[in-house]
Enzyme design. Structure first.
Site, short mmCIF file in Angstrom:
data_model
loop_
_atom_site.label_atom_id
_atom_site.label_comp_id
_atom_site.label_asym_id
_atom_site.label_seq_id
_atom_site.Cartn_x
_atom_site.Cartn_y
_atom_site.Cartn_z
N GLN A 63 0.76 -1.20 0.15
CA GLN A 63 0.09 0.15 0.06
C GLN A 63 0.88 1.23 -0.05
OE1 GLN A 63 -2.01 2.44 3.37
NE2 GLN A 63 -3.13 0.63 2.97
N GLN A 88 -4.85 -3.02 10.55
CA GLN A 88 -3.72 -2.30 10.24
C GLN A 88 -2.90 -2.18 11.45
OE1 GLN A 88 -2.08 1.94 8.38
NE2 GLN A 88 -3.76 1.93 9.75
N HIS A 101 1.19 5.71 0.33
CA HIS A 101 0.82 6.83 0.79
C HIS A 101 0.96 7.75 -0.50
CE1 HIS A 101 1.76 6.45 5.27
NE2 HIS A 101 0.51 5.97 4.78
N SER A 157 1.95 -0.50 5.55
CA SER A 157 0.48 -0.19 5.61
C SER A 157 0.43 1.55 5.32
CB SER A 157 -0.08 -0.14 6.77
OG SER A 157 0.52 0.43 8.04
N GLU A 181 -9.56 2.61 6.31
CA GLU A 181 -8.56 2.07 7.12
C GLU A 181 -8.31 2.49 8.58
OE1 GLU A 181 -4.24 0.27 5.58
OE2 GLU A 181 -4.25 2.51 6.07
N ASP A 197 5.01 1.86 8.66
CA ASP A 197 4.14 2.89 8.10
C ASP A 197 5.12 4.19 8.70
OD1 ASP A 197 2.21 4.93 8.02
OD2 ASP A 197 0.71 3.45 8.09
N GLU A 236 -3.63 5.18 -0.08
CA GLU A 236 -4.26 6.03 0.89
C GLU A 236 -3.78 7.57 0.85
OE1 GLU A 236 -2.54 5.06 4.91
OE2 GLU A 236 -4.47 5.81 5.79
#
Lengths: 122, 744
Positions: B145, B300, B147, B366, B225, B339, B174
């Site tokens: 995933q 997450q 950002h 994540s 999420e 993350d 995201e």
């Protein structure tokens, strides 16, 4: 017709085309999940070892018929300190009358626990 | 050194980046402890008439809201007695035993309390956690995933960066906002950009719970999420929710056919001052049990916002990975942290991620910051745009699928252009705002928002307001895309809406592949049971992992050398033995002037020869260039040259630049001086080598020459080239006798 072939409105998903959207013939209800589809997904979740996910899908199925604003309002009512136990019970009654039995149970349980743990509106 | 100053060795060590990190002495009373907090309970369960009356040492009347919800909804009470009776160490061993199936393990774990699973997972070492992760994750195919954010919520840059992230292989994007009101605009821009980049990329916009759901209901995002859970009641309430409100929210998302997962992560309770003397890991065990209880399909976790808190205590990094494995044990989708940046040190942050990277998870990060650190509105991530090539190289090194792929530069340029064109068209069509051409051009080229100076900072907020006030939905966006000729993107956005009707992506660990097939626990189950089983990349996927853009073949290097080819090194005839005591032979390798023209230091072969000749001349010697054709070994080249040399002294030179001084009575592998690190040899050093060869020839004392010092990874930079250049040299080796060359 089998699962997922039609949206909440009952329109077959095959009718949802770019052309139909451009004509203005499609609403969000046509691309929203149908409660029967959620029930089918609940069975899949159960078969894959997750009854809690299944229970979630069944609560969700009950919520499909409620407008967005009502769903958002119920969510807010469940946040800490927003509702008295009586108010939560009243929502449970409201939900029951709309056939949302599982969500009603959730609210009744919340009314009970919130009162015991001091999470109700002061 | 002043009396209070540490000695040099420690002054030096103190300056290293790792010492910018905070390290905490464990303080169990504050929750600053990874495992085994003073208030962590012993696992227990008592069931009476099908009702849990005691959970982890606490009786029913003392249940807080979290205990209560887990007890009423989260556990398989039929299995609990059997599951709780299993010795924790025995169960821990099942997690790494290929003969115990994932199915059996998750079935039993469903009957285990939070404290029980905490006890089980605290028994696994780091290496065992890797195996457990490989075996226990729900989806077979790993993924990742990204950002996608920027400092100004610039819709053009968001769309360009979303398309870029999709091109690099991220399957979930995201976004979030520095300005809360901009959220609807960000959701639209990232959704459009994602659709430009690839089919089936999921998009979320992380904002306040109710606002996020409202975006989902309009179809403007396709998953959620940031639905946060906490491990103590007080902190949960501080987060303005209860287990019941979160359960309802979870159902609300499903009722609109929107995928969602919750967020938790060790250390958050300690950070918020409410750990109740429990360890981070035990509190996280409660969160994960609650996630399952409320019916979330995934979690997450792994530190997340408090990753640095967990990272500050002994075993904290291991506990973060154990949190992820716990999610897998609960049969949920694991989006495994990595993350928020948890260290200033590149070594530490790599070390924190690496076991998860090789074990493989549903989403390794994540939130891999696909944009530069400064543009990440979640704060810098553990991995960022700065690290994409590192990550791709690591995938290639280990043959591991971390979810990313190499993206072609011209293709990314095309996608970025198309993404900005699409957003420009849609925003204009829907009356959301107009972009200048300069702005669009800058966004296409930008490596980050600092490169975009022509933006209108008020546009995103105005666009967002219009979206809300005129009730723009994804249907309007699709229509605008189609009206403006973006048929492919319209189709892709529509397919994401249709996926909500079908609902298959509501199941655990669901993502879409680029053909819009759902890959999930149901359709792509992980059935790892030892070597040779489980996920194996397809040949196509393996090629994506292996073929990074920086790799070069022998042919590439041969062509690179051709650019420098010249006619200024000519054969004059066969080389004879000289009896002139001033004669010093410069023996060059077989490919010199045939296939190789440029040394590794960037000097041409003729420049190097020129310096050597000049150095010899300074000492009153005469250099003679002879190509040795029958060996590529520098010692043999030097020795052969020395035997032709009137002085008995030679300089040996490989075309790549490695050089030595040889003498005719030495063994082939011996030498008088050696310049072994070709990339670092300068003109001056070659001149010095010539001078010293001259002095050897005259019997004078040469000046000692040191190879230049370097702390750089010279070998990493050049060894692949060396292998290719040596291969080219080998192809030039013949039985031909030595030949004299001249520089013209």
């Amino acid at each position: 017709m089998s699962k997922g072939d039609f949206g909440f409105s009952g329109k077959p998903v095959t009718d949802v085309t770019i052309e139909a959207i451009r004509r203005g013939d499609i609403t969000l209800d046509d691309v929203r999940i149908h409660p029967e589809t959620l029930e089918m997904q609940a069975k899949v979740a159960e078969a894959n070892g997750n009854p809690q996910l299944a229970a979630n899908f069944r609560r969700a199925a009950e919520l499909t018929s409620l407008p967005d604003s009502v769903v958002l309002g119920y969510y807010d009512a469940l946040r800490p300190g927003r509702s008295t136990a009586d108010q939560l019970t009243a929502i449970a009654t409201e939900l029951s009358s709309q056939g949302a039995i599982k969500n009603a149970e959730l609210f009744l349980q919340a009314a009970d626990v919130y009162a015991r743990r001091g999470l109700t509106a002061k | 050194m002043t009396p209070n100053e540490p000695i040099g060795r420690f002054r030096f060590m103190n300056e290293q980046r790792v010492n910018l990190d905070g390290f905490a002495t464990p303080a169990p009373e504050l929750g600053l402890v990874a495992f085994d907090g003073p208030n962590d309970p012993k696992p227990s369960i008592k069931i009476s008439d099908g009702r849990v009356v005691e959970l982890d040492g606490k009786s029913e009347s003392d249940f807080d809201a979290i205990d209560e919800f887990i007890a009423r909804h989260g556990l398989d009470l039929n299995l609990a007695p059997e599951a709780m009776a299993i010795d924790s160490l025995e169960f821990a061993r099942m997690l790494v035993n290929p003969n115990d199936s994932r199915k059996d393990i998750v079935r039993l774990a469903a009957g285990m309390t939070p404290a029980k699973l905490a006890e089980v997972l605290s028994r696994l070492t780091a290496a065992e956690l890797v195996i457990a992760m490989t075996k226990m994750r729900a989806r077979r195919t790993p993924s990742n995933q990204a950002h996608v954010t920027n400092r100004s919520d610039d819709p053009l840059l968001l769309a360009a960066d979303a398309a870029t992230a999709a091109a690099f292989g991220f399957r979930e994007l995201e976004t979030t906002v520095p300005v809360a009101g901009d959220a609807p605009s960000n959701a639209v821009a990232v959704s459009i950009g994602a659709a430009v980049g690839a089919a089936g990329v999921l998009v979320q916009c992380s904002v306040e719970e109710a606002a996020e759901l409202a975006l989902g209901m309009r179809g403007l995002v396709s998953y959620a999420e940031t639905v946060s859970l906490y491990g103590t009641e007080q902190i949960f309430i501080d987060g303005d929710d209860t287990p019941w409100s979160k359960a309802f929210l979870t159902s609300a998302y499903a009722s609109r056919g929107i995928k969602m997962r919750v967020t938790s992560g060790g250390g958050s309770e300690a950070l918020m001052g409410g750990a109740e003397q429990c360890s981070m890991f035990y509190l996280e065990a409660r969160c994960v049990a609650l996630a399952r209880a409320i019916g979330s399909q995934g979690v997450q976790n792994g530190g997340i916002d408090a990753a640095s808190v967990a990272g500050a205590v002994p075993g904290g990094v291991r506990s973060m990975m154990a949190e992820n494995v716990m999610v897998m044990l609960r049969n949920l989708e694991a989006c495994t942290g990595n993350d928020a940046l948890m260290s200033e040190s590149d070594v530490r942050r790599t070390s924190r991620t690496h076991p998860i990277f090789i074990g493989g998870s549903d989403f390794i990060n994540s939130g891999f910051g696909s944009i530069q650190r400064y543009d990440n509105m979640f704060g810098p991530s553990q991995w960022n745009a700065e690290d994409i090539d590192d990550f791709l190289a690591m995938q290639r090194d280990w043959g591991v699928d971390g979810g990313l792929r190499t993206a072609d530069e011209t293709e990314v340029a095309r996608l970025r252009k198309r993404a900005t064109d699409a957003v420009t068209a849609v925003y204009s069509h829907l009356g959301l705002g107009d972009f200048s051409q300069t702005w669009a051009d800058q966004a296409v080229d930008a490596a980050g928002s600092k490169d975009v100076t022509a933006g209108d900072l008020m546009l995103p907020l105005n666009a967002a307001r219009t979206i809300m006030e005129t009730n723009v939905t994804m249907l309007d966006v699709i229509s605008a895309l189609a009206e403006n000729g973006f048929d492919l993107e319209a189709e892709r956005c529509l397919n994401m809406l249709k996926a909500r009707v079908v609902g298959d992506y509501l199941q655990t660990s669901a993502i879409f592949d680029e053909e819009m097939n759902v890959l999930s626990l149901v359709t792509d189950p992980n059935e790892y049971s030892g070597p040779g089983t489980g996920y194996q990349p397809t040949a196509k996927r393996q090629a994506e992992i292996d073929n990074i853009r920086q790799q070069k073949s022998v042919e590439d290097l041969r062509n690179e050398q051709k650019i420098f080819a010249s006619q200024n090194l000519r054969v004059r005839g066969s080389a004879e033995i000289s009896y002139d005591p001033r004669d010093v032979v410069i023996g060059v390798s077989p490919a010199t002037g045939r296939e190789i023209w440029m040394t590794l230091s960037g000097l041409s072969v003729t420049d190097v020869i020129g310096e050597l000749m000049a150095g010899l001349e300074e000492e009153g010697c005469v250099g003679r260039i002879v190509r040795i054709n029958d060996s590529l070994d520098l010692g043999m080249i030097g020795l052969t040259a020395a035997r032709l040399s009137g002085s008995g002294i030679s300089v040996g030179l490989q075309a790549k630049g490695t050089a030595l001084i040889h003498r005719r009575d030495l063994a082939p592998l011996a030498n008088l001086e050696l310049y072994s690190v070709a990339p670092t040899i300068t003109r001056e050093l070659y001149r010095m080598l010539g001078i010293n060869a001259g002095r050897h020839a005259k019997g004078a004392t040469p000046e000692p020459v040191r190879n230049p010092y370097s702390d750089e990874a010279i070998e990493a930079r050049y060894h692949t080239k060396v292998v290719s250049l040596v291969a080219i040299e080998r192809n030039c080796v013949t039985n031909a006798s030595p030949e004299t060359l001249e520089v013209v």
